[in-house]
Design an enzyme around this catalytic site. Structure first.
Site, mmCIF file in Angstrom:
data_model
loop_
_atom_site.group_PDB
_atom_site.id
_atom_site.type_symbol
_atom_site.label_atom_id
_atom_site.label_comp_id
_atom_site.label_asym_id
_atom_site.label_seq_id
_atom_site.Cartn_x
_atom_site.Cartn_y
_atom_site.Cartn_z
ATOM 1 N N CYS B 94 0.831 -1.222 0.000
ATOM 2 C CA CYS B 94 0.000 0.000 0.000
ATOM 3 C C CYS B 94 0.856 1.258 0.000
ATOM 4 O O CYS B 94 0.543 2.242 -0.667
ATOM 5 C CB CYS B 94 -0.889 0.024 1.247
ATOM 6 S SG CYS B 94 -1.884 -1.436 1.420
ATOM 7 N N SER B 95 1.938 1.219 0.769
ATOM 8 C CA SER B 95 2.784 2.408 0.902
ATOM 9 C C SER B 95 3.498 2.737 -0.394
ATOM 10 O O SER B 95 4.002 3.849 -0.565
ATOM 11 C CB SER B 95 3.794 2.183 2.041
ATOM 12 O OG SER B 95 3.096 1.942 3.238
#
Lengths: 194, 206
Positions: B94-95
């Site tokens: 996600c990051s």
């Protein structure tokens, strides 16, 4: 201790030892590019663009390896289009390229390439256009190079010396931004012995 | 006594091994330093869609990191909407997804589209995480919305809430008439390719 408990413990220990050894390189699944050693070998596709081929001193098609690049030193930037630090660093790496190209004593000796880890050709092309990257970039969509190089985080810079006998040696291997372009270039010159 | 000692040593080795393995699984960008929580490999998909292409997109209103609330319906008749659900803040894949969209605004503008980033995290968590994405300078160009309370309600309405309470890594493209034109519930362990999103954006009415 019952047989069941013993078996579980043995399995647990086997897994634990496997993870410890694998993690600390004893099994050497993936070697990180350590200074003083050869760069773990991997292949890249010949660039399509004539300009990129000419910059790297390559001719032909298929795959090539880093020591085939016509230079004394190759700076390999491991980046990702999705990495905010790489995005921020892009203009500085371009500056580094310009600084090298401007110096007659360096331009044929030092070359830069970038490898987009986990990025597709489209993503690498987008990054190239977005930041007007003047040096050749390659995609590593299947992350095979990422794995060969020991799963490096981004941005990561590797300085590789190419010897006259075709062998190579890593002289710089570091995670993170280099921040100061001329300081970084001086360090590359100093560490590589150019 | 000896057996007890052996047991303790075995447990210690196991703990060290698993801990050191987990510690190496990080977000790839140096932007996050060592702040990314290792989640390991997850079941690729753990939910069942409740909408399909051609359906009217369920409306929602969620609080935004930048303040206030945003409703899907406020873009009806005005803009195409891309919703990017990502499972959780401070986790590996996600990051390394929204920072890519953050430099790709032109693709959205060219196709009269707005992007919503949605997770089930609360606003303070999303504030810290998105600030880190921008490395303390600037902000993401698109609204980041919190589907925290009632927990994951929007993700659930679309059928992308996993059994552990996080959402899938999913993309929904909704045209300006409010109709769902594209759904990609992606393998949670992998990042969708940018070109797939761009290709779908280009199919939309401008």
């Amino acid at each position: 201790m019952t047989k069941g408990v013993k078996k579980t413990l043995i399995c647990f220990v086997a897994l634990a030892i496997f993870l410890l050894v694998a993690n600390h390189g004893g099994l050497a699944f993936n070697e990180t590019p350590d200074v003083g050693k050869s760069l773990p070998p991997f292949e890249l596709p010949f660039p399509y663009e004539t300009e990129a081929k000419s910059y790297l001193g390559l001719s032909g098609t298929g795959q090539f390896t880093i020591p085939q690049i016509k230079a004394r030193v190759v700076i390999v930037q491991i980046f990702s289009m999705y990495c905010p630090v790489c995005q921020k660093e892009a203009s500085r790496v371009n500056e580094l390229y310009q600084a090298i190209e401007k110096r007659k004593d360096l331009k044929d000796k030092i070359k830069i390439i970038g490898i987009g880890t986990g990025n597709t050709d489209f993503e690498v092309g987008f990054y190239r256009d977005k930041y007007k990257v003047p040096f050749p970039l390659f995609s590593d969509e299947d992350e095979s190079i990422y794995e060969i190089l020991g799963e490096l985080r981004t941005p990561y810079f590797i300085g590789v010396k190419i010897n006259s006998d075709g062998s190579d040696e890593v002289f710089y291997s570091r995670l993170g931004q280099f921040r100061d372009t001329s300081g970084f270039l001086n360090r590359i010159i100093e560490l590589s012995g150019l | 006594m000896v057996r007890k000692k052996c047991g303790s040593i075995i447990c210690l080795i196991g703990f060290l091994a698993i801990f050191s393995w987990a510690a190496t699984v990080q977000g790839r960008s140096e932007a996050y330093k060592d702040n990314i929580y290792p989640v390991g490999k997850l079941k690729p998909r753990d939910s069942e869609l409740k909408v399909k292409v051609g359906d009217r997109a369920p409306d929602f209103t969620l609080p935004a990191v930048g303040g206030g609330e945003i409703s899907l319906s406020q873009y009806n008749g005005k803009k195409n909407v891309v919703i990017s659900f990502v499972p959780a803040a401070w986790t590996p894949v996600c990051s390394d997804q929204w920072p890519g969209y953050n430099i790709a605004k032109d693709f959205f503008d060219q196709n009269n589209a707005i992007l919503f980033g949605i997770t089930v995290d609360n606003i303070p968590t999303l504030y810290a995480w998105t600030n880190q994405m921008c490395m303390g300078g600037g902000k993401l160009w698109f609204p980041v919305l919190s589907d925290f309370y009632p927990h994951g309600a929007v993700a659930d309405r679309y059928g992308v809430l996993r059994s552990d309470g996080v959402s899938e890594r999913a993309i929904f493209i909704i045209d300006k008439d409010g109709i769902i034109r594209y759904i990609d519930v992606h393998d949670i362990n992998k990042r969708p390719h940018l070109e797939d999103l761009v290709r779908e954006l280009e199919k939309l009415p401008k």
